[in-house]
Write a protein that holds these residues in place. Structure first.
Motif, short mmCIF file in Angstrom:
data_model
loop_
_atom_site.label_atom_id
_atom_site.label_comp_id
_atom_site.label_asym_id
_atom_site.label_seq_id
_atom_site.Cartn_x
_atom_site.Cartn_y
_atom_site.Cartn_z
N VAL A 15 -6.49 -18.34 -26.50
CA VAL A 15 -7.73 -18.55 -25.88
C VAL A 15 -8.08 -19.96 -25.60
N GLY A 19 -7.51 -20.39 -22.13
CA GLY A 19 -8.67 -19.85 -21.56
C GLY A 19 -8.91 -20.69 -20.15
N SER A 32 -12.30 -18.19 -21.29
CA SER A 32 -11.85 -16.74 -21.18
C SER A 32 -10.10 -16.51 -20.64
N VAL A 33 -9.81 -15.23 -21.06
CA VAL A 33 -8.51 -14.77 -20.51
C VAL A 33 -8.52 -13.36 -20.23
N HIS A 263 -13.11 -13.61 -24.73
CA HIS A 263 -13.55 -14.98 -24.58
C HIS A 263 -14.37 -15.52 -25.71
#
Length: 320
Positions: A15, A19, A32-33, A263
């Motif tokens: 992440v 991310g 976030s992913v 996240h």
């Protein structure tokens, strides 16, 4: 052989590297992913992270709270567990009944203003003490709502009445272990649309699987706070798997953790980097009281962790 904890540490690094920077409900901001899965073989040690201390007694009291079907934080406070305080406190300080200092946006302000942080802690301590000491106040302000985990697990509300999902799934595992319907669902959209949840459940459903005399569990979590929340979630559902396997006369298999929005909050990035700089230590083992036969009869003293020697705690603010 790679240490089992890298299932989690690799998520953190992934992440950080990949991310998407996004806004979020709390106003904090995240990396976030979408879509990530971790697997933990529960026969290789209990997955309580060692690269930072995870307070196992808080994990146990929270899980027992869920299993009881409770939705009021009084039980948690009786066990010195404060991980759910902020949500009912927020509801209280936003009400007309509250007449203390301004607590608007308390989560962020307490990180930026030391004087306000002291006032906030004093007000929250007063709130928690009233929950413990005043039955009427606890009843009115201590609940996190009827859509919380304990209520969904033990009294899921549907068009045909209430269902004790946890009790039913345990009976199904015993009577029909090969079933593909060993599910407990915490996402009750009808209740959420009517404002009955202070925080709609993040762990939306979990499913059990029996093979070769072993019980495995897969959790689908719609939203995962990787630094603060996910380590608790890993150990909590691993513990739940052990408890149910114990009652059903099975060994444990895997815990599989599938995340939707995974996240890292922007104000947790340095803490995550600190954790990633540490080498994992041997995982501890879990000891359950063999005299307790039912999941619903376990108490705090019946559940022990052996050989836990983690790196020190890493503190970080919670996003509310």
């Amino acid at each position: 052989m790679q240490h089992p904890e890298y299932a989690y540490l690799d998520l953190c690094q992934y992440v950080l590297d990949n991310g998407n920077k996004k806004d979020d409900r709390t106003g904090t901001g995240v990396l976030s992913v979408f879509g990530y899965q971790m697997r933990f073989d529960l026969n290789k040690g209990f997955p309580l992270l060692t690269t930072k201390r995870v307070p196992f007694r808080l994990v146990v009291s929270e899980l027992l709270w869920f299993i009881k079907g409770d939705t009021n934080i009084r039980f948690l406070l009786q066990h010195n567990n404060h991980i759910w305080d902020e949500w009912p406190f927020k509801k209280y300080v936003e009400s007309e009944e509250y007449n203390g200092p301004d607590m608007t946006n308390f989560a962020h302000r307490s990180q930026q203003d030391e004087e306000f942080a002291k006032v906030y802690q004093e007000e929250k301590e007063k709130f928690c003490n009233r929950i413990l000491e005043d039955d009427e106040f606890a009843k009115k302000w201590g609940s996190i709502g009827p859509a919380a985990y304990g209520a969904q697990w033990r009294s899921f509300q549907g068009p045909y009445g209430s269902t004790d999902q946890l009790k039913e799934v345990i009976e199904q595992i015993k009577s029909n272990p090969d079933s593909r319907r060993h599910l407990v669902v915490s996402w009750n959209a009808n209740q959420f649309s009517h404002g009955e949840a202070l925080l709609p459940p993040c762990h939306t459903l979990f499913q059990f699987y029996v093979a070769d005399g072993k019980l495995s569990c897969q959790l689908y979590q719609r939203s995962g706070d990787i630094f603060l929340g996910v380590p608790f979630n890993i150990s909590s559902y691993a513990l739940l798997t052990h408890l149910i396997a114990h009652e059903c006369g099975l060994q444990v298999g895997e815990f599989i953790h599938s995340l939707g929005d995974a996240h890292i909050y922007l104000n947790h990035i340095e803490q995550v980097k600190t954790q990633l700089s540490r080498e994992p230590k041997p995982l501890p083992t879990l000891k359950l009281n063999p005299e307790v036969k039912s999941v619903f009869d376990f108490n705090m003293d019946d559940i022990q962790i052996i050989g836990y020697d983690p790196h020190p705690t890493i503190k970080a603010p919670i996003a509310v």
